[in-house]
Design an enzyme around this catalytic site. Structure first.
Site, PDB file in Angstrom:
ATOM      1  N   LYS A 111       0.852  -1.299   0.193  1.00 30.90           N
ATOM      2  CA  LYS A 111       0.014  -0.006   0.041  1.00 30.90           C
ATOM      3  C   LYS A 111       0.813   1.325  -0.016  1.00 30.90           C
ATOM      4  CE  LYS A 111      -2.504   3.374   2.424  1.00 30.90           C
ATOM      5  NZ  LYS A 111      -1.711   4.405   1.363  1.00 30.90           N
TER       6      LYS A 111
ATOM      7  N   GLU B 188      10.299   1.350  10.137  1.00 26.98           N
ATOM      8  CA  GLU B 188      11.096   2.160   9.905  1.00 26.98           C
ATOM      9  C   GLU B 188      10.394   3.680  10.225  1.00 26.98           C
ATOM     10  OE1 GLU B 188      14.457   1.938   9.115  1.00 26.98           O
ATOM     11  OE2 GLU B 188      14.625  -0.237   8.671  1.00 26.98           O
TER      12      GLU B 188
ATOM     13  N   CYS C 241      13.834  11.002   6.919  1.00 27.00           N
ATOM     14  CA  CYS C 241      13.681  10.513   8.357  1.00 27.00           C
ATOM     15  C   CYS C 241      15.174  10.686   8.895  1.00 27.00           C
ATOM     16  CB  CYS C 241      13.129   9.084   8.209  1.00 27.00           C
ATOM     17  SG  CYS C 241      14.071   7.906   7.269  1.00 27.00           S
TER      18      CYS C 241
ATOM     19  N   GLU D 142      10.124  15.650  15.303  1.00 29.92           N
ATOM     20  CA  GLU D 142      10.643  15.759  14.018  1.00 29.92           C
ATOM     21  C   GLU D 142      10.037  16.855  13.313  1.00 29.92           C
ATOM     22  OE1 GLU D 142       9.288  12.367  11.759  1.00 29.92           O
ATOM     23  OE2 GLU D 142      11.293  11.940  11.098  1.00 29.92           O
TER      24      GLU D 142
HETATM   25  P1  NAP Z   1       2.521   8.170   7.758  1.00 30.29           P
HETATM   26  O1  NAP Z   1       1.484   9.310   7.875  1.00 30.29           O
HETATM   27  O2  NAP Z   1       2.718   7.401   9.152  1.00 30.29           O
HETATM   28  O3  NAP Z   1       2.221   7.341   6.614  1.00 30.29           O
HETATM   29  C1  NAP Z   1       2.784   6.263   5.950  1.00 30.29           C
HETATM   30  C2  NAP Z   1       2.209   5.617   5.369  1.00 30.29           C
HETATM   31  O4  NAP Z   1       1.199   4.830   6.311  1.00 30.29           O
HETATM   32  C3  NAP Z   1       1.079   5.951   4.061  1.00 30.29           C
HETATM   33  O5  NAP Z   1       1.149   4.822   3.355  1.00 30.29           O
HETATM   34  C4  NAP Z   1      -0.115   6.303   4.887  1.00 30.29           C
HETATM   35  O6  NAP Z   1      -1.229   5.962   4.031  1.00 30.29           O
HETATM   36  C5  NAP Z   1      -0.370   4.976   5.691  1.00 30.29           C
HETATM   37  N1  NAP Z   1      -0.896   5.053   6.854  1.00 30.29           N
HETATM   38  C6  NAP Z   1      -1.584   6.240   7.616  1.00 30.29           C
HETATM   39  N2  NAP Z   1      -2.239   5.595   8.738  1.00 30.29           N
HETATM   40  C7  NAP Z   1      -2.542   4.536   8.601  1.00 30.29           C
HETATM   41  C8  NAP Z   1      -3.211   3.638   9.257  1.00 30.29           C
HETATM   42  N3  NAP Z   1      -3.970   4.239  10.373  1.00 30.29           N
HETATM   43  N4  NAP Z   1      -3.116   2.267   8.872  1.00 30.29           N
HETATM   44  C9  NAP Z   1      -2.545   1.927   7.823  1.00 30.29           C
HETATM   45  N5  NAP Z   1      -1.755   2.788   7.294  1.00 30.29           N
HETATM   46  C10 NAP Z   1      -1.979   4.096   7.385  1.00 30.29           C
HETATM   47  O7  NAP Z   1       4.025   8.890   7.276  1.00 30.29           O
HETATM   48  P2  NAP Z   1       4.242  10.160   6.245  1.00 30.29           P
HETATM   49  O8  NAP Z   1       3.999  11.509   6.502  1.00 30.29           O
HETATM   50  O9  NAP Z   1       3.763   9.631   4.921  1.00 30.29           O
HETATM   51  O10 NAP Z   1       6.007   9.741   6.212  1.00 30.29           O
HETATM   52  C11 NAP Z   1       6.731  10.635   7.163  1.00 30.29           C
HETATM   53  C12 NAP Z   1       7.318   9.686   8.118  1.00 30.29           C
HETATM   54  O11 NAP Z   1       7.986   8.657   7.916  1.00 30.29           O
HETATM   55  C13 NAP Z   1       8.254  10.578   9.023  1.00 30.29           C
HETATM   56  O12 NAP Z   1       7.873  10.486  10.367  1.00 30.29           O
HETATM   57  C14 NAP Z   1       9.550   9.905   8.678  1.00 30.29           C
HETATM   58  O13 NAP Z   1      10.500  10.119   9.561  1.00 30.29           O
HETATM   59  C15 NAP Z   1       9.199   8.480   8.409  1.00 30.29           C
HETATM   60  N6  NAP Z   1      10.093   7.842   7.465  1.00 30.29           N
HETATM   61  C16 NAP Z   1      10.794   6.908   8.158  1.00 30.29           C
HETATM   62  C17 NAP Z   1      11.840   6.469   7.157  1.00 30.29           C
HETATM   63  C18 NAP Z   1      12.613   5.122   7.862  1.00 30.29           C
HETATM   64  O14 NAP Z   1      13.471   4.456   7.237  1.00 30.29           O
HETATM   65  N7  NAP Z   1      12.802   5.212   9.075  1.00 30.29           N
HETATM   66  C19 NAP Z   1      11.983   6.531   6.026  1.00 30.29           C
HETATM   67  C20 NAP Z   1      11.097   7.436   5.455  1.00 30.29           C
HETATM   68  C21 NAP Z   1      10.038   8.066   6.173  1.00 30.29           C
HETATM   69  P3  NAP Z   1      -2.168   7.260   3.364  1.00 30.29           P
HETATM   70  O15 NAP Z   1      -0.991   8.140   2.526  1.00 30.29           O
HETATM   71  O16 NAP Z   1      -3.242   6.794   2.513  1.00 30.29           O
HETATM   72  O17 NAP Z   1      -2.581   8.146   4.467  1.00 30.29           O
END
Ligand code: NAP
Length: 488
Positions: free
Chosen positions: A182, A258, A292, A389
């Site tokens: 997804k 991650e 991240c 963050e």
């Molecule tokens: P996010 O809001 O957590 O969303 C990530 C993914 O999760 C998206 O596909 C989102 O879908 C989905 N999602 C959201 N709520 C969900 C739920 N309740 N159940 C299932 N899936 C759900 O994060 P983001 O804003 O896209 O990304 C930024 C974050 O990712 C930052 O905190 C960053 O640090 C972290 N990150 C970490 C790494 C690492 O390797 N550690 C790498 C890159 C990014 P939708 O888009 O459809 O809402």
């Protein structure tokens, strides 16, 4: 249609399930827009739990034959996929810039970075070794083998719309798993283009399905509750990661997480200052601060603080924000207007508490998704910019006086993903690297990512490692076989 690619066959707007391009059962779609212009790029199929279940069942069926094949044979498919991704690097990069906003040069780099995981794991899967154990009894031996974990559910973010997918799909497929992905709703086009290329590479139907959808809870709910899924791998924010881990508990699924970061860049007074400034600029402002592992807190030793600030501010004033497709732009927009507003709120909160804006500090006139590259001075450890963050082009620069204080400040967070330090003292390199609680430490270097390195965090930044020889472990189960009756 506002998208022009050399190969328009890469522009896919339907879900890819069991080797077929399909609409949502409901017929629903969601809009994908360009953050630089606000233009509608595409309407993409918005699937839900039922279609996700179909994809899971297809993956389970497809992986029975797939896992029985020799690793070298699976590798051939991955190598073809790798070659196709690289052959289409420019188109994939353009799609990425259009839907995500990062400047084209960064997108081109990300496609190559993403492809490197496909190549790496194609090669690495041939090196899944077991063990032979010497048991206490003379009539038996122990054997340890490794087997694919089962169907994998993957959920990925928008900030690296290509590499965060390949870093999961390549190891899963390489060891014999099927995977249902997804992608983030902001950036489904990059994911669907990857699926098209996997299909062209001849990957058997059902092994790699992509289920885009606005209802991430519904799709995530299915991926985390369906007993056929044996492992969930997630890259995204820490709060969502925690929710998914809780959901996975009911069926005791393996998880890899991650999650978010709060990276310190610690600059000591013996550092090569120009090198440190260059590192801080790259680490903080790459992808407009939306990685991240971006520098989140820049910690500078007292005696060099003023000189550092002067040069740092001058360098940021030279940035040129704009549309990522414009070759003059050094930095693109942030991903959505909401993201820009969140960043602005964090800056305003710091300013209310006494922070000083040295450059930038507001949403730019170019559009609602453009946030000005910003440097904040006079900041402290009680501010949101220290504790949270930031995920945007905002650099708070803190002072410290001693090594012990720098380590304590670096560790004063629930996160533990990436960290960086600049010093030329070899003893300090070891003391600080060992003293800070992070999964990754860059010493005099911020470009730390590669296919060969174990990428991942500690504390609330996650669990598991992606890339490197360790990256296969998350997709393998260890099985012990006791071979008895050896005494004739
Ligand atoms: P996010 O809001 O957590 O969303 C990530 C993914 O999760 C998206 O596909 C989102 O879908 C989905 N999602 C959201 N709520 C969900 C739920 N309740 N159940 C299932 N899936 C759900 O994060 P983001 O804003 O896209 O990304 C930024 C974050 O990712 C930052 O905190 C960053 O640090 C972290 N990150 C970490 C790494 C690492 O390797 N550690 C790498 C890159 C990014 P939708 O888009 O459809 O809402």
């Amino acid at each position: 249609m506002t998208i022009q690619l050399n190969d328009m066959g890469l522009l896919k707007t339907r879900a890819f399930i069991n080797g077929q391009w399909v609409d949502a059962d409901s017929g629903e779609t969601f809009a994908v827009t360009n953050p630089a212009t606000g233009e509608l790029l595409a309407e993409v199929a918005s699937v839900g739990a039922v279609e996700t279940r179909r994809a899971i069942e297809a993956a389970e069926t497809a992986m029975q034959d797939w896992k029985a094949r020799p690793a070298a044979e699976r590798a051939q498919f991955l190598k073809r996929w790798y070659a196709l991704v690289m052959d289409n690097q420019q188109d994939l990069a353009k799609l990425m810039t259009l839907e995500q906003g990062k400047v084209l040069a960064e997108s081109v780099g990300e496609v190559a970075y993403g492809a490197s995981f496909i190549e790496w794991f194609a090669e690495e899967a041939r090196r899944v070794y077991g063990d032979v154990l010497s048991l206490p009894q003379t009539d038996r031996r122990g054997v340890v083998i490794k087997q694919p974990v089962g169907v994998v559910g993957a959920i990925t973010p928008w900030n690296f719309p290509n590499a965060m997918i390949t870093r999961k799909a390549a190891p899963a497929l390489a060891v014999g798993c099927g995977i249902v992905l997804k992608p983030a709703s902001e950036t489904p086009l990059s994911a669907l283009a990857l699926a098209e290329l996997a299909d062209r590479a001849g990957l058997p139907a059902g092994l790699f399905s992509v289920v885009p959808g606005r209802s991430s809870r519904e799709i995530g709910g299915e991926l985390t509750s369906n007993p056929t899924v044996k492992k969930v791998t997630f890259t995204g924010s820490t709060p969502v990661g925690k929710t998914l881990m809780k959901q996975c508990a009911d069926t005791v699924k393996r998880t890899s997480m991650e999650l978010g970061g709060n990276a310190p860049v610690i600059i000591f007074d013996d550092a090569d200052l120009d090198q440190a400034i260059q590192g801080a600029l790259i680490s903080k402002f790459r992808n407009s601060g939306q990685t991240c592992i971006c520098a989140n807190r820049i910690l500078v030793q007292d005696s060099i603080y003023d000189t550092f600030m002067e040069k740092f501010v001058a360098a940021v004033k030279d940035f040129r924000i704009g549309n990522g497709l414009d070759s003059e732009s050094t930095h693109g927009p942030v991903v959505t207007a909401k993201a820009a507003q969140d960043i602005d709120a964090m800056v305003k909160s710091a300013v209310e508490d006494g922070a000083q804006v040295l450059v930038g500090g507001q949403i730019d006139d170019q559009g609602e998704c453009f946030y000005q590259p910003t440097i904040l001075g006079n900041v402290n450890d009680q501010m949101r910019v220290f504790r949270e963050e930031i995920f945007g082009p905002v650099a708070p620069v803190f002072r410290f006086s001693t090594e012990a204080q720098a380590i304590a400040m670096a560790n004063d967070t629930e996160f533990g993903l990436a960290s960086y330090l600049y010093t030329r003292d070899i003893g300090r390199v070891w003391r600080v690297s060992e003293g800070i609680e992070y999964g990754m430490v860059g010493v005099n270097e911020v470009a730390i990512s590669a296919d060969v390195i174990p990428f991942g965090g500690v504390k609330e930044s996650g669990q598991g490692r992606e890339g490197s020889k360790y990256g296969l472990d998350d997709y393998l189960e260890v099985k012990y076989i006791c071979m008895g009756g050896l005494n004739g």
